[in-house]
Design a protein around this motif. Structure first.
Motif, PDB file in Angstrom:
ATOM      1  N   TYR A  73       0.840  -1.194   0.000  1.00 26.18           N
ATOM      2  CA  TYR A  73       0.000   0.000   0.000  1.00 26.18           C
ATOM      3  C   TYR A  73       0.881   1.253   0.000  1.00 26.18           C
ATOM      4  CZ  TYR A  73      -3.360   3.596   1.008  1.00 26.18           C
ATOM      5  OH  TYR A  73      -4.106   4.738   0.918  1.00 26.18           O
ATOM      6  N   ALA A  74       2.012   1.186   0.674  1.00 24.14           N
ATOM      7  CA  ALA A  74       2.938   2.323   0.662  1.00 24.14           C
ATOM      8  C   ALA A  74       3.442   2.585  -0.761  1.00 24.14           C
ATOM      9  CB  ALA A  74       4.109   2.069   1.606  1.00 24.14           C
ATOM     10  N   VAL A  75       3.727   1.533  -1.510  1.00 27.13           N
ATOM     11  CA  VAL A  75       4.144   1.690  -2.903  1.00 27.13           C
ATOM     12  C   VAL A  75       2.973   2.230  -3.729  1.00 27.13           C
ATOM     13  CG1 VAL A  75       5.002   0.476  -4.947  1.00 27.13           C
ATOM     14  CG2 VAL A  75       5.867  -0.124  -2.675  1.00 27.13           C
ATOM     15  N   PHE A  76       1.774   1.706  -3.488  1.00 28.20           N
ATOM     16  CA  PHE A  76       0.567   2.208  -4.161  1.00 28.20           C
ATOM     17  C   PHE A  76       0.381   3.698  -3.881  1.00 28.20           C
ATOM     18  CE2 PHE A  76      -3.907   3.342  -3.402  1.00 28.20           C
ATOM     19  CZ  PHE A  76      -4.411   3.237  -4.693  1.00 28.20           C
ATOM     20  N   PHE A  77       0.570   4.088  -2.649  1.00 23.46           N
ATOM     21  CA  PHE A  77       0.436   5.485  -2.253  1.00 23.46           C
ATOM     22  C   PHE A  77       1.382   6.367  -3.072  1.00 23.46           C
ATOM     23  CE2 PHE A  77       1.422   9.201   0.292  1.00 23.46           C
ATOM     24  CZ  PHE A  77       0.197   9.585   0.800  1.00 23.46           C
ATOM     25  N   LEU A  78       2.624   5.934  -3.191  1.00 20.50           N
ATOM     26  CA  LEU A  78       3.607   6.709  -3.954  1.00 20.50           C
ATOM     27  C   LEU A  78       3.268   6.760  -5.440  1.00 20.50           C
ATOM     28  CD1 LEU A  78       6.897   5.529  -2.214  1.00 20.50           C
ATOM     29  CD2 LEU A  78       5.716   7.721  -1.947  1.00 20.50           C
ATOM     30  N   THR A  79       2.836   5.632  -6.009  1.00 20.00           N
ATOM     31  CA  THR A  79       2.498   5.635  -7.436  1.00 20.00           C
ATOM     32  C   THR A  79       1.258   6.475  -7.704  1.00 20.00           C
ATOM     33  OG1 THR A  79       1.239   3.575  -7.259  1.00 20.00           O
ATOM     34  CG2 THR A  79       3.561   3.397  -7.888  1.00 20.00           C
ATOM     35  N   ALA A  80       0.283   6.446  -6.795  1.00 15.28           N
ATOM     36  CA  ALA A  80      -0.915   7.268  -6.976  1.00 15.28           C
ATOM     37  C   ALA A  80      -0.579   8.753  -6.852  1.00 15.28           C
ATOM     38  CB  ALA A  80      -1.987   6.875  -5.957  1.00 15.28           C
ATOM     39  N   CYS A  81       0.278   9.099  -5.908  1.00 17.47           N
ATOM     40  CA  CYS A  81       0.700  10.501  -5.764  1.00 17.47           C
ATOM     41  C   CYS A  81       1.492  10.956  -6.982  1.00 17.47           C
ATOM     42  CB  CYS A  81       1.518  10.690  -4.490  1.00 17.47           C
ATOM     43  SG  CYS A  81       0.541  10.597  -2.991  1.00 17.47           S
TER      44      CYS A  81
END
Length: 124
Positions: A73-81
């Motif tokens: 989810y942390a990686v998802f957060f960065l890719t979404a940002c």
């Protein structure tokens, strides 16, 4: 001449599509992959691991899948940002997309909406 007299709102999607340009497709692909990975892990966590924990007293699956989901989810957060900045999403849209990654099955819906709007050159 007629094209110059159109309302600013009718020019917005094309102008936005030109502005976001080259880097958006790669960022969109990264976001889509991570949205699916996070969505599948969260679904497996809630639909398989948690019932196993309470029905069969197996805590291992929750620990492994829950930890994997947290890190990814942390990686998802960065890719979404990253995508939000490149595609110039609104703050509200960005926050809603980020929250969707924490609700089982909602990340799939949010991914489709974000993909459709981003490809059309609209702001999420």
């Amino acid at each position: 001449m007629a094209a110059e007299q159109t309302a600013p709102s009718s020019r917005l999607p094309r102008a936005l599509a030109r502005r976001v340009g080259r880097d958006v497709p790669a960022a969109l692909t990264r976001y889509r992959v991570m949205a699916w990975v996070v969505g599948v892990l969260l679904a497996v966590l809630f639909l398989v691991a948690v019932p196993l924990k309470y029905a069969a007293d197996l805590e291992g699956p929750v620990a492994v899948i829950g930890t994997a989901h947290g890190w990814l989810y942390a990686v998802f957060f960065l890719t979404a940002c990253d995508l939000a900045l490149r595609a110039r999403w609104t703050l509200r849209g960005t926050v809603l997309i980020l929250v969707a990654g924490t609700v089982p099955l909602l990340s799939f819906v949010a991914e489709r909406i974000a993909t459709r709007k981003t490809r059309a050159g609209e702001r999420v």
